[in-house]
Design an enzyme around this catalytic site. Structure first.
Site, PDB file in Angstrom:
ATOM      1  N   GLY A  46       0.824  -1.034   0.086  1.00 21.23           N
ATOM      2  CA  GLY A  46       0.264  -0.276   0.048  1.00 21.23           C
ATOM      3  C   GLY A  46       1.059   0.961  -0.353  1.00 21.23           C
ATOM      4  CD  GLN A  51       3.231   5.424   3.539  1.00 19.48           C
ATOM      5  OE1 GLN A  51       1.618   4.630   3.125  1.00 19.48           O
ATOM      6  NE2 GLN A  51       3.558   4.833   3.893  1.00 19.48           N
ATOM      7  CB  CYS A  91       4.515   1.847   8.086  1.00 26.67           C
ATOM      8  SG  CYS A  91       4.077   3.273   7.415  1.00 26.67           S
ATOM      9  CG  LEU A  92       6.462   1.237   2.303  1.00 23.28           C
ATOM     10  CD1 LEU A  92       5.714   1.447   1.028  1.00 23.28           C
ATOM     11  CD2 LEU A  92       7.352  -0.027   2.325  1.00 23.28           C
ATOM     12  CG  HIS A 134      -1.469   1.139   7.258  1.00 23.87           C
ATOM     13  ND1 HIS A 134      -0.217   0.782   7.982  1.00 23.87           N
ATOM     14  CD2 HIS A 134      -0.369   1.885   6.255  1.00 23.87           C
ATOM     15  CE1 HIS A 134       0.764   1.399   8.376  1.00 23.87           C
ATOM     16  NE2 HIS A 134       1.110   2.460   7.264  1.00 23.87           N
ATOM     17  CD  GLU A 135      -1.705   2.577   2.713  1.00 18.12           C
ATOM     18  OE1 GLU A 135      -1.051   3.717   3.165  1.00 18.12           O
ATOM     19  OE2 GLU A 135      -1.348   1.683   3.025  1.00 18.12           O
ATOM     20  CG  HIS A 138      -0.231   6.272   5.600  1.00 14.82           C
ATOM     21  ND1 HIS A 138       0.719   7.174   6.631  1.00 14.82           N
ATOM     22  CD2 HIS A 138      -0.109   5.110   5.571  1.00 14.82           C
ATOM     23  CE1 HIS A 138       1.517   6.151   6.853  1.00 14.82           C
ATOM     24  NE2 HIS A 138       1.513   5.437   5.875  1.00 14.82           N
TER      25      HIS A 138
HETATM   26  O1  K1U Z   1       1.210   1.969   4.232  1.00 20.51           O
HETATM   27  C1  K1U Z   1       1.928   2.294   3.909  1.00 20.51           C
HETATM   28  O2  K1U Z   1       3.626   2.086   4.467  1.00 20.51           O
HETATM   29  C2  K1U Z   1       2.279   0.096   3.400  1.00 20.51           C
HETATM   30  C3  K1U Z   1       2.291  -0.933   4.009  1.00 20.51           C
HETATM   31  C4  K1U Z   1       0.902  -1.156   4.536  1.00 20.51           C
HETATM   32  C5  K1U Z   1       0.266  -2.418   5.576  1.00 20.51           C
HETATM   33  C6  K1U Z   1       0.854  -3.446   5.101  1.00 20.51           C
HETATM   34  C7  K1U Z   1       0.825  -3.930   5.888  1.00 20.51           C
HETATM   35  C8  K1U Z   1      -0.270  -4.077   7.216  1.00 20.51           C
HETATM   36  C9  K1U Z   1      -0.495  -2.845   6.913  1.00 20.51           C
HETATM   37  C10 K1U Z   1      -0.115  -1.480   6.082  1.00 20.51           C
HETATM   38  C11 K1U Z   1       3.619  -2.309   3.493  1.00 20.51           C
HETATM   39  O3  K1U Z   1       3.244  -1.766   2.436  1.00 20.51           O
HETATM   40  S1  K1U Z   1       4.553  -2.200   4.484  1.00 20.51           S
HETATM   41  C12 K1U Z   1       5.323  -3.837   3.934  1.00 20.51           C
HETATM   42  C13 K1U Z   1       4.870  -4.801   4.247  1.00 20.51           C
HETATM   43  O4  K1U Z   1       4.338  -4.751   4.788  1.00 20.51           O
HETATM   44  C14 K1U Z   1       5.032  -5.827   3.311  1.00 20.51           C
HETATM   45  C15 K1U Z   1       5.672  -5.740   1.485  1.00 20.51           C
HETATM   46  C16 K1U Z   1       5.959  -6.497   0.808  1.00 20.51           C
HETATM   47  C17 K1U Z   1       4.851  -7.903   1.036  1.00 20.51           C
HETATM   48  C18 K1U Z   1       4.264  -7.735   1.588  1.00 20.51           C
HETATM   49  C19 K1U Z   1       4.637  -7.547   2.578  1.00 20.51           C
HETATM   50 ZN    ZN Z   2       2.074   3.393   6.390  1.00 14.71          ZN
END
Ligand code: K1U
Ligand code: ZN
Length: 168
Positions: A46, A51, A91-92, A134-135, A138
């Site tokens: 996401g 972000q 979260c990135l 989560h998004e 944000h």
């Molecule tokens: O919003 C963001 O920071 C993105 C976030 C979204 C998210 C992930 C997990 C649960 C809730 C929201 C991410 O993508 S973090 C990276 C991640 O979880 C992931 C990356 C690659 C493959 C699978 C998961």
């Molecule tokens: Zn996030």
């Protein structure tokens, strides 16, 4: 293709509240494509406009293994929440930190506009349901770690500081 800079917690700009989108022209289309490239490159499932320092109500999600099921949510609103989600989130903007947030729903119904301004409704659970919650946070200027205890937040801030020093 452009990879955008992702803001890192505790950057104040992550606390800005996003404004509704009214213009679906080429500038928005370009931003969607650049955000998709950025999300896939990270990699993430996401990414909210907040972000990448664009304070408009839009986020992307793709929880498919092949990264070929991109969903674009514009001016989203959650219309129904049900149950409890037991999954951890990441979260990135807070790299390397994963934790469970109390109060996340298992099932979510969201209404939004697609990239062309067409309304749609989606029911989601599992990782996609959690990602949508989560998004949306944000877009309201909220980062998931802010739901954790003060002690956990302090530990996370220290860890992020250390990691930043190491990478300088
Ligand atoms: O919003 C963001 O920071 C993105 C976030 C979204 C998210 C992930 C997990 C649960 C809730 C929201 C991410 O993508 S973090 C990276 C991640 O979880 C992931 C990356 C690659 C493959 C699978 C998961
Ligand atoms: Zn996030």
């Amino acid at each position: 293709m452009a990879i955008l800079n992702i803001l890192h917690y505790p950057d104040d700009r992550l606390h800005k509240v996003a404004a509704p989108i009214t213009d679906f022209g080429p500038e928005l289309q370009r931003l969607i494509d650049d955000m998709a490239d950025t999300m896939y490159a990270a990699p993430g499932v996401g990414l909210a406009a907040t972000q990448v320092d664009r304070h408009i109500q839009m986020f992307l999600a793709d929880v498919s293994d092949e990264q070929n099921e991109l969903l674009v949510f514009i001016n989203p609103r959650i219309t129904h929440l049900d149950g409890d989600c037991e999954l951890e989130e990441g979260c990135l903007s807070v790299p390397g930190i994963y934790d469970k947030v109390a109060g996340r729903a298992r099932q979510v119904t969201v209404e939004a506009l697609d990239r062309h301004g067409k309304p749609f409704k989606l029911e989601a659970d599992g990782l996609l349901g959690l990602c949508i919650q989560h998004e949306l946070d944000h877009l309201l200027g909220k980062v998931f770690v802010e739901y954790l205890s003060r002690l956990k937040q302090d530990r996370i801030l220290n860890k992020l500081k250390k990691n930043r020093r190491k990478s300088m």
